[in-house]
Motif scaffolding. Structure first.
Motif, PDB file in Angstrom:
ATOM      1  N   GLN A   9       0.856  -1.190   0.000  1.00 32.59           N
ATOM      2  CA  GLN A   9       0.000   0.000   0.000  1.00 32.59           C
ATOM      3  C   GLN A   9       0.894   1.242   0.000  1.00 32.59           C
ATOM      4  OE1 GLN A   9      -2.485   0.879   3.450  1.00 32.59           O
ATOM      5  NE2 GLN A   9      -4.118   1.538   2.057  1.00 32.59           N
ATOM      6  N   GLU A  24       3.890   0.210   2.230  1.00 29.46           N
ATOM      7  CA  GLU A  24       3.828  -0.670   3.401  1.00 29.46           C
ATOM      8  C   GLU A  24       3.538  -2.077   2.901  1.00 29.46           C
ATOM      9  OE1 GLU A  24       0.920   0.212   6.478  1.00 29.46           O
ATOM     10  OE2 GLU A  24       1.535  -1.546   7.660  1.00 29.46           O
ATOM     11  N   VAL A  31       0.914  -8.581   4.455  1.00 25.32           N
ATOM     12  CA  VAL A  31       0.905  -9.978   4.052  1.00 25.32           C
ATOM     13  C   VAL A  31      -0.525 -10.501   3.864  1.00 25.32           C
ATOM     14  CG1 VAL A  31       0.890 -10.943   6.390  1.00 25.32           C
ATOM     15  CG2 VAL A  31       2.029 -12.207   4.544  1.00 25.32           C
ATOM     16  N   ARG A  32      -0.682 -11.442   2.975  1.00 23.69           N
ATOM     17  CA  ARG A  32      -1.953 -12.166   2.788  1.00 23.69           C
ATOM     18  C   ARG A  32      -1.629 -13.645   2.653  1.00 23.69           C
ATOM     19  NH1 ARG A  32      -2.943  -7.857   3.586  1.00 23.69           N
ATOM     20  NH2 ARG A  32      -4.318  -6.279   2.705  1.00 23.69           N
ATOM     21  N   PRO A  58      -4.640 -10.811   7.019  1.00 26.51           N
ATOM     22  CA  PRO A  58      -3.727 -10.999   8.160  1.00 26.51           C
ATOM     23  C   PRO A  58      -4.451 -10.877   9.506  1.00 26.51           C
ATOM     24  CG  PRO A  58      -3.275  -8.913   7.034  1.00 26.51           C
ATOM     25  CD  PRO A  58      -4.228  -9.682   6.171  1.00 26.51           C
ATOM     26  N   ASN A  86       7.132 -13.528   9.296  1.00 25.59           N
ATOM     27  CA  ASN A  86       7.730 -12.190   9.351  1.00 25.59           C
ATOM     28  C   ASN A  86       9.040 -12.090   8.574  1.00 25.59           C
ATOM     29  OD1 ASN A  86       6.340 -10.113  10.617  1.00 25.59           O
ATOM     30  ND2 ASN A  86       6.692 -10.978  12.629  1.00 25.59           N
ATOM     31  N   ASN A 136       5.766  -4.551   8.786  1.00 24.39           N
ATOM     32  CA  ASN A 136       5.223  -4.735  10.140  1.00 24.39           C
ATOM     33  C   ASN A 136       5.941  -5.895  10.830  1.00 24.39           C
ATOM     34  OD1 ASN A 136       2.712  -2.932  10.197  1.00 24.39           O
ATOM     35  ND2 ASN A 136       2.521  -4.050   8.261  1.00 24.39           N
ATOM     36  N   ASP A 165       3.490   1.940  15.394  1.00 18.37           N
ATOM     37  CA  ASP A 165       2.252   1.679  14.648  1.00 18.37           C
ATOM     38  C   ASP A 165       1.049   1.776  15.583  1.00 18.37           C
ATOM     39  OD1 ASP A 165       0.707   1.022  12.520  1.00 18.37           O
ATOM     40  OD2 ASP A 165       1.532  -0.992  12.214  1.00 18.37           O
ATOM     41  N   LYS A 171      -5.954   4.331  12.389  1.00 18.09           N
ATOM     42  CA  LYS A 171      -7.050   4.731  11.500  1.00 18.09           C
ATOM     43  C   LYS A 171      -8.325   5.086  12.246  1.00 18.09           C
ATOM     44  CE  LYS A 171      -7.449  -0.084   9.843  1.00 18.09           C
ATOM     45  NZ  LYS A 171      -6.057  -0.500  10.166  1.00 18.09           N
ATOM     46  N   GLU A 178      -2.975   6.950   8.922  1.00 18.16           N
ATOM     47  CA  GLU A 178      -3.394   5.790   8.125  1.00 18.16           C
ATOM     48  C   GLU A 178      -4.915   5.730   8.069  1.00 18.16           C
ATOM     49  OE1 GLU A 178      -2.133   2.056   9.787  1.00 18.16           O
ATOM     50  OE2 GLU A 178      -3.422   2.272  11.533  1.00 18.16           O
ATOM     51  N   GLU A 218      -9.576   7.907   3.904  1.00 20.08           N
ATOM     52  CA  GLU A 218     -10.517   7.404   2.898  1.00 20.08           C
ATOM     53  C   GLU A 218     -11.194   8.530   2.115  1.00 20.08           C
ATOM     54  OE1 GLU A 218     -13.211   4.701   4.836  1.00 20.08           O
ATOM     55  OE2 GLU A 218     -11.638   3.211   5.198  1.00 20.08           O
ATOM     56  N   GLY A 260      -3.977   5.276   2.746  1.00 21.62           N
ATOM     57  CA  GLY A 260      -5.382   4.900   2.877  1.00 21.62           C
ATOM     58  C   GLY A 260      -6.020   4.610   1.535  1.00 21.62           C
ATOM     59  N   PHE A 261      -7.266   4.156   1.585  1.00 21.15           N
ATOM     60  CA  PHE A 261      -7.974   3.758   0.365  1.00 21.15           C
ATOM     61  C   PHE A 261      -8.155   4.925  -0.603  1.00 21.15           C
ATOM     62  CE2 PHE A 261     -10.288   0.076   2.769  1.00 21.15           C
ATOM     63  CZ  PHE A 261      -9.089  -0.597   2.838  1.00 21.15           C
ATOM     64  N   PRO A 317      -4.157  -1.693  -0.773  1.00 21.35           N
ATOM     65  CA  PRO A 317      -2.918  -2.458  -0.952  1.00 21.35           C
ATOM     66  C   PRO A 317      -2.970  -3.160  -2.311  1.00 21.35           C
ATOM     67  CG  PRO A 317      -3.824  -2.813   1.241  1.00 21.35           C
ATOM     68  CD  PRO A 317      -4.855  -2.056   0.471  1.00 21.35           C
TER      69      PRO A 317
HETATM   70  P1  C2E Z   1      -1.754  -2.216  10.039  1.00 25.76           P
HETATM   71  O1  C2E Z   1      -0.283  -2.301  10.227  1.00 25.76           O
HETATM   72  O2  C2E Z   1      -2.447  -1.155  10.819  1.00 25.76           O
HETATM   73  O3  C2E Z   1      -2.022  -2.125   8.544  1.00 25.76           O
HETATM   74  C1  C2E Z   1      -2.979  -1.294   7.950  1.00 25.76           C
HETATM   75  C2  C2E Z   1      -4.204  -2.041   7.693  1.00 25.76           C
HETATM   76  O4  C2E Z   1      -5.234  -1.112   7.335  1.00 25.76           O
HETATM   77  C3  C2E Z   1      -4.090  -2.969   6.491  1.00 25.76           C
HETATM   78  O5  C2E Z   1      -4.946  -4.069   6.705  1.00 25.76           O
HETATM   79  C4  C2E Z   1      -4.651  -2.140   5.360  1.00 25.76           C
HETATM   80  O6  C2E Z   1      -5.160  -2.910   4.307  1.00 25.76           O
HETATM   81  C5  C2E Z   1      -5.744  -1.422   6.060  1.00 25.76           C
HETATM   82  N1  C2E Z   1      -6.081  -0.148   5.376  1.00 25.76           N
HETATM   83  C6  C2E Z   1      -5.291   0.583   4.584  1.00 25.76           C
HETATM   84  N2  C2E Z   1      -5.939   1.673   4.177  1.00 25.76           N
HETATM   85  C7  C2E Z   1      -7.145   1.654   4.738  1.00 25.76           C
HETATM   86  C8  C2E Z   1      -8.266   2.532   4.712  1.00 25.76           C
HETATM   87  O7  C2E Z   1      -8.300   3.589   4.089  1.00 25.76           O
HETATM   88  N3  C2E Z   1      -9.353   2.188   5.419  1.00 25.76           N
HETATM   89  C9  C2E Z   1      -9.379   1.036   6.157  1.00 25.76           C
HETATM   90  N4  C2E Z   1     -10.483   0.761   6.831  1.00 25.76           N
HETATM   91  N5  C2E Z   1      -8.336   0.198   6.213  1.00 25.76           N
HETATM   92  C10 C2E Z   1      -7.225   0.501   5.512  1.00 25.76           C
HETATM   93  P2  C2E Z   1      -4.418  -5.492   6.478  1.00 25.76           P
HETATM   94  O8  C2E Z   1      -3.549  -5.572   5.309  1.00 25.76           O
HETATM   95  O9  C2E Z   1      -5.600  -6.401   6.580  1.00 25.76           O
HETATM   96  O10 C2E Z   1      -3.501  -5.734   7.727  1.00 25.76           O
HETATM   97  C11 C2E Z   1      -4.035  -5.781   8.982  1.00 25.76           C
HETATM   98  C12 C2E Z   1      -2.981  -5.836  10.009  1.00 25.76           C
HETATM   99  O11 C2E Z   1      -2.230  -7.043   9.910  1.00 25.76           O
HETATM  100  C13 C2E Z   1      -1.947  -4.765   9.893  1.00 25.76           C
HETATM  101  O12 C2E Z   1      -2.427  -3.607  10.431  1.00 25.76           O
HETATM  102  C14 C2E Z   1      -0.787  -5.331  10.602  1.00 25.76           C
HETATM  103  O13 C2E Z   1      -0.896  -5.066  11.978  1.00 25.76           O
HETATM  104  C15 C2E Z   1      -0.936  -6.804  10.359  1.00 25.76           C
HETATM  105  N6  C2E Z   1       0.000  -7.221   9.332  1.00 25.76           N
HETATM  106  C16 C2E Z   1      -0.126  -7.137   8.013  1.00 25.76           C
HETATM  107  N7  C2E Z   1       0.974  -7.645   7.407  1.00 25.76           N
HETATM  108  C17 C2E Z   1       1.825  -8.040   8.386  1.00 25.76           C
HETATM  109  C18 C2E Z   1       3.134  -8.620   8.409  1.00 25.76           C
HETATM  110  O14 C2E Z   1       3.771  -8.877   7.376  1.00 25.76           O
HETATM  111  N8  C2E Z   1       3.673  -8.901   9.629  1.00 25.76           N
HETATM  112  C19 C2E Z   1       3.016  -8.618  10.782  1.00 25.76           C
HETATM  113  N9  C2E Z   1       3.590  -8.906  11.926  1.00 25.76           N
HETATM  114  N10 C2E Z   1       1.794  -8.071  10.788  1.00 25.76           N
HETATM  115  C20 C2E Z   1       1.200  -7.779   9.623  1.00 25.76           C
END
Ligand code: C2E
Ligand code: CA
Ligand code: CA
Length: 611
Positions: free
Chosen positions: A374, A388, A391-392, A403, A420, A449, A511, A535, A568, A571, A589-590, A595
């Motif tokens: 993203q 940023e 992961v999926r 995630p 990680n 992250n 974060d 957010k 973050e 929208e 953000g969106f 992403p």
């Molecule tokens: P995060 O670090 O707070 O990541 C941002 C999350 O907010 C991401 O969700 C992203 O898709 C989402 N997001 C981005 N823009 C917007 C927006 O405008 N509106 C809304 N409502 N959401 C938005 P995602 O990708 O589902 O990731 C969720 C969480 O999973 C992340 O929160 C992070 O804490 C964790 N995560 C993701 N990838 C990794 C990783 O590789 N390692 C670790 N340890 N944690 C991860």
């Protein structure tokens, strides 16, 4: 009385007669037969003779002046030492001899004058033999008695010894049994004993329809912080204090057990309804909210409590405890220092989590993970400043998994480390690839992250160095995002590592800022370069038209500490305008982009979007 040498092996006979002739006749008869014979003319002489040596037999004349034979006999019988010496009376034929009287006074036989030689010898011999036999019987008896006494005494002694040994063994056995069933630190029942009591309660509930019980599972909140910061001795002291206070909250028939570490179990017996269990939990929470005054510190320690209603349908007591444990975890998730009652749906969730754990292991082996990126936009230039990595999981049957759904399970099981490092590795690799394209800005950064688990790995820094070396990425363009709550729980260890990362010029971002518990004083300690405003705060900006909620304050904090601010979850255009007016440095953000898949990132960069 004549004194001659007495032969100790010969039987000694004392003859008492006032007639010297009689004495002589008898004496010569008996001496010839080999007896020691002594003679006395009256009581006086006889008495003296007996005091010198006790005879084996006395021949006693009845008719004597002064003291007669009966009287003499009576006197001998009255004296203890002479009482059992046989006395044979001597009587002349013309005497008025009263045989009955003679026997009554203790005589054993009689002989008459003139003496029949044979008769005298036979009677004397008989009596001596009788006496010998009697004496022998007596000694044998005495010996026997002595032996019996000795044996009895020995037996009693042996018995006593045995009893002492048995008692000691019993004590030792009880002590061992007790030790095996109790916790050494608090003296409370341990898990083994607790499970036994649960089993009893469970069996009873199967038999008595109106018997009800409940199991409480307690876990101290952030006990590790006390142990790590104040040391294990203080931790132990606190555990003892907690166990005392818990015990004081309970009725005497309840079982309080230490299940291990900072976990306690409570079995509430004979309940009328579940509200009683809830009252107990509430009371415990209230009591534990007061400070603990330890010898050197005053500390706070609350617990999270899982309650499971004893249900007779459980097959095993362990399952009862397991579900109370699950409810306790839910209480922790809901914010700690509270209780939660187990409901069966939770068990399903746990089962799902277990399934996911298995799936995750396989996913790591088969590399089923993908990284989406993203963009992060600089609000000064309106251009892309970085990406940023998010992961999926490409699940073979369930499709793309967020995630949010698998990271918690991965963290709990430690599988997060493998995920990680893989994300870190592939993000760094991608950055290198993108940077080799002329359309890419030279200072493009990559944000990754990281979970606390990875941070606390002993070889974390080496792994980072390895990845940097392998991918040849500039460490200054790597930004690591760590959530606030993670830092708060392990601040000492984390800080050491953060300093090492800083020394490598790697950027550090806090974060989800605003969702943890950090006090501002903590922010000074850690070498963060940026705060990422969660957010949820950005979302609420619009609800608070006049003051825009907490976001202005957060941006202010970042600025005052020399950190940049990233917002973050942006929208809407409106949010963007507000953030710009607040001089927020970066946004994501969106509104800018969701992403995006890895293979589409370069196209996105080339399209050079501008806001
Ligand atoms: P995060 O670090 O707070 O990541 C941002 C999350 O907010 C991401 O969700 C992203 O898709 C989402 N997001 C981005 N823009 C917007 C927006 O405008 N509106 C809304 N409502 N959401 C938005 P995602 O990708 O589902 O990731 C969720 C969480 O999973 C992340 O929160 C992070 O804490 C964790 N995560 C993701 N990838 C990794 C990783 O590789 N390692 C670790 N340890 N944690 C991860
Ligand atoms: Ca993040
Ligand atoms: Ca976040």
């Amino acid at each position: 009385m004549t004194y001659k040498q007495l032969d100790p092996y010969k039987k000694d006979i004392l003859i008492i007669d006032d007639m010297a002739d009689n004495l002589r006749v008898l004496s010569s008869i008996l001496s010839r037969e080999g007896y020691n014979v002594r003679k006395a003319l009256n009581w006086q002489m006889a008495w003296t003779a007996c005091q010198t040596l006790l005879p084996d037999l006395i021949l006693l004349d009845i008719m004597m002046p002064e003291v007669d034979g009966y009287e003499v006999c009576q006197r001998f019988k009255a004296w203890e030492l002479t009482a059992d010496i046989p006395v044979i009376f001597i009587s002349a034929l013309d005497d008025v001899f009263d045989k009955v009287k003679a026997f009554k006074f203790g005589g054993v036989d009689y002989i008459t004058k003139p003496f029949e030689l044979e008769e005298v010898l036979v009677r004397v011999k008989n009596q001596l033999e009788l006496r010998s036999a009697r004496l022998e019987v007596l000694t044998l008896n005495a010996q026997l008695e002595q032996r019996v006494k000795q044996r009895t005494w020995e037996l009693e002694k042996a018995l006593q010894k045995l009893q002492i040994e048995i008692n000691a063994r019993q004590k030792l056995q009880n002590k061992l049994l007790d030790m095996a069933m109790h916790d050494a630190l608090t003296g409370l029942p341990n898990r083994i004993l607790f499970i036994r009591r649960l089993e009893k309660a469970l069996n009873r509930s199967k038999e008595e329809s109106n018997y009800q019980f409940a199991v409480l599972f307690l876990d101290c909140d952030r006990f590790k912080v006390i142990n790590d910061s104040l040391g294990h001795l203080v931790g132990d002291e606190l555990l003892i204090a907690i166990s005392r206070r818990l015990q004081a909250c309970l009725a005497p028939e309840a079982t309080l057990a230490r299940l291990g570490g900072d976990e306690f179990g409570i079995l509430l017996d004979s309940l009328r309804d579940i509200r009683m269990a809830i009252h107990v939990a509430e009371y415990i929470l209230q009591q534990l909210s007061k400070t603990f005054k330890l010898s050197r510190y005053e500390v706070f320690m609350n617990v999270s409590i899982g309650i499971n209603w004893g249900n007779k349908d459980y097959d095993r007591p362990e399952y009862l405890l397991r579900d109370a444990d699950t409810a306790m975890y839910r209480a922790k998730d809901l914010g700690r220092a509270r209780y939660h009652v187990f409901d069966p749906a939770m068990h399903e969730e746990v089962t799902k989590a277990l399934e996911m754990e298995n799936d995750l292991r396989r996913a790591i082996e088969r590399q089923e993970f993908l990284v989406y990126y993203q963009p992060i936009i600089s609000l000064k230039t309106g251009k892309i400043s970085g990406f940023e990595a998010l992961v999926r999981w490409q699940h073979p049957t369930n499709g793309l998994i967020s995630p949010i759904d698998f990271i918690p399970v991965a963290e709990e099981t430690g599988l997060i480390n493998a995920i990680n490092t893989w994300v870190l590795q592939s993000a760094c690799q991608q950055l290198r690839i993108w940077k080799s394209h002329p359309a890419t800005p030279t200072n493009l950064t990559i944000n990754v992250n990281l979970s606390a688990k990875l941070f606390l790995q002993p070889n974390f820094i080496e792994q980072i160095d390895q990845i940097i070396a392998d991918t040849q990425v500039n460490p200054a363009s790597l930004e690591l995002e760590i959530t606030e709550s993670v830092i708060m729980e392990n601040n000492n260890e984390i800080n050491i590592i953060l300093q090492q990362l800083k020394a490598r010029k790697i950027k550090l971002i806090m974060d989800d800022f605003g969702t943890g518990y950090s006090s501002l004083s903590y922010l000074h300690i850690f070498p963060f370069n940026a705060l990422k405003i969660d957010k949820s705060f950005v979302k609420r900006m619009q609800d608070n038209q006049e003051n825009m909620g907490l976001v202005p304050a957060m941006i202010g904090i970042a600025a005052s500490m020399g950190m940049t601010a990233i917002a973050e979850g942006v929208e809407t255009q409106e949010q963007l305008e507000q953030l710009k007016s607040l001089k927020c440095d970066f946004a994501q953000g969106f509104l800018f982009s969701k992403p995006i898949e890895q293979k589409l990132v370069l196209d996105f960069i080339i399209s050079a979007p501008q806001w």
